[in-house]
Motif scaffolding. Structure first.
Motif, short mmCIF file in Angstrom:
data_model
loop_
_atom_site.label_atom_id
_atom_site.label_comp_id
_atom_site.label_asym_id
_atom_site.label_seq_id
_atom_site.Cartn_x
_atom_site.Cartn_y
_atom_site.Cartn_z
N SER A 91 -1.91 -7.65 9.50
CA SER A 91 -2.43 -8.86 8.85
C SER A 91 -1.65 -10.11 9.23
O SER A 91 -2.19 -11.21 9.24
N ARG A 117 0.58 -11.33 7.40
CA ARG A 117 0.79 -12.08 6.15
C ARG A 117 1.86 -11.43 5.28
O ARG A 117 1.90 -10.21 5.14
N SER A 118 2.69 -12.28 4.69
CA SER A 118 3.69 -11.80 3.73
C SER A 118 3.00 -11.47 2.41
O SER A 118 1.94 -12.02 2.09
N ALA A 156 -1.24 -16.02 11.52
CA ALA A 156 -2.40 -16.38 10.70
C ALA A 156 -2.65 -17.87 10.79
O ALA A 156 -1.78 -18.64 11.07
#
Length: 231
Positions: free
Chosen positions: A52, A54-55, A231
């Motif tokens: 992803s 993403r964190s 992202a």
């Protein structure tokens, strides 16, 4: 953050490696580089974070805490300080890409034509040894000169750059792929080179060609299934 973790994160950043920092609520930290084996109970969490980009917070039976994902900034390596490059460079920077230009022809690669741009006038074989390509880089070859373009194209194929494009007609590209095949690349690998370069929008001048190239680079960045992308 523990000092050791910070040092390891900075080392990964210098090498342009994707990394996940996992911190659980017990105060323990774990660092994982993309591609490293990850043992349970964190394997699925870390693999998902890399996919992803993403964190996120996590809460499982075994642990809870935070995953912080650090992905190298996307960049474009332009081979050739040509007219198209003069339009493509500011457009790409506005779109958030780091840009560098490589061209050993010092009559073209000048500060007057490319102010405030990272520029290298070494031959590509030397430039890419000093600052290698990686999977977070798009390679755009624009010189029409096999002595300048062919090596970085081959290096981009070896490295797995998320986008590889080359200027030229279909006839020019057929000759190019014939030369690159002598490096040991098969049809599947050579088919990943975008040529003629850029989305087919009917571009007819350097500015429009630059728009078409940047659009194709962004499309590759946002739709790549081969690797983690920012992202």
């Amino acid at each position: 953050m523990l000092r050791d973790s910070l040092q390891r994160l900075n080392a990964a950043r210098r090498k342009r490696l994707a990394v996940v920092l996992l911190t659980d609520f017990r105060g323990e930290e774990h660092i994982f580089l993309e591609g490293d084996p990850v043992e349970p109970p964190f394997a699925a969490l870390v693999e998902g974070a890399f996919r992803s980009g993403r964190s996120m917070a996590f809460n499982t039976i075994d642990a809870s805490g935070f995953l912080n994902v650090y992905i190298p900034a996307p960049r474009i390596a332009i081979i050739g300080a040509v007219h198209i490059s003069q339009y493509l460079t500011p457009m790409a920077r506005l779109a958030g890409f780091d840009v560098r230009i490589i061209d050993p022809r010092t009559a073209f690669a000048t500060r007057d034509r490319f102010p405030d741009v990272q520029m290298c006038t070494d031959w590509p074989v030397d430039a890419l040894m000093a600052d290698p390509l990686d999977r977070y880089t798009a390679l755009v070859a624009l010189t029409h000169d096999p002595k300048i373009d062919d090596f970085p194209l081959a290096e981009a194929l070896r490295t797995g750059c998320f986008y590889i494009g080359a200027l030229g007609s279909r006839k020019t590209h057929a000759a190019r792929t014939g030369r690159l095949a002598t490096y040991g690349f098969g049809p599947d690998a050579l088919s990943t080179i975008h040529a003629p370069i850029g989305l087919d929008i009917g571009a007819s001048n350097p500015a429009e060609i630059s728009v078409a190239i940047l659009a194709e680079v962004i499309k590759a960045l946002r739709t790549s299934s081969r690797q983690t992308m920012p992202a």
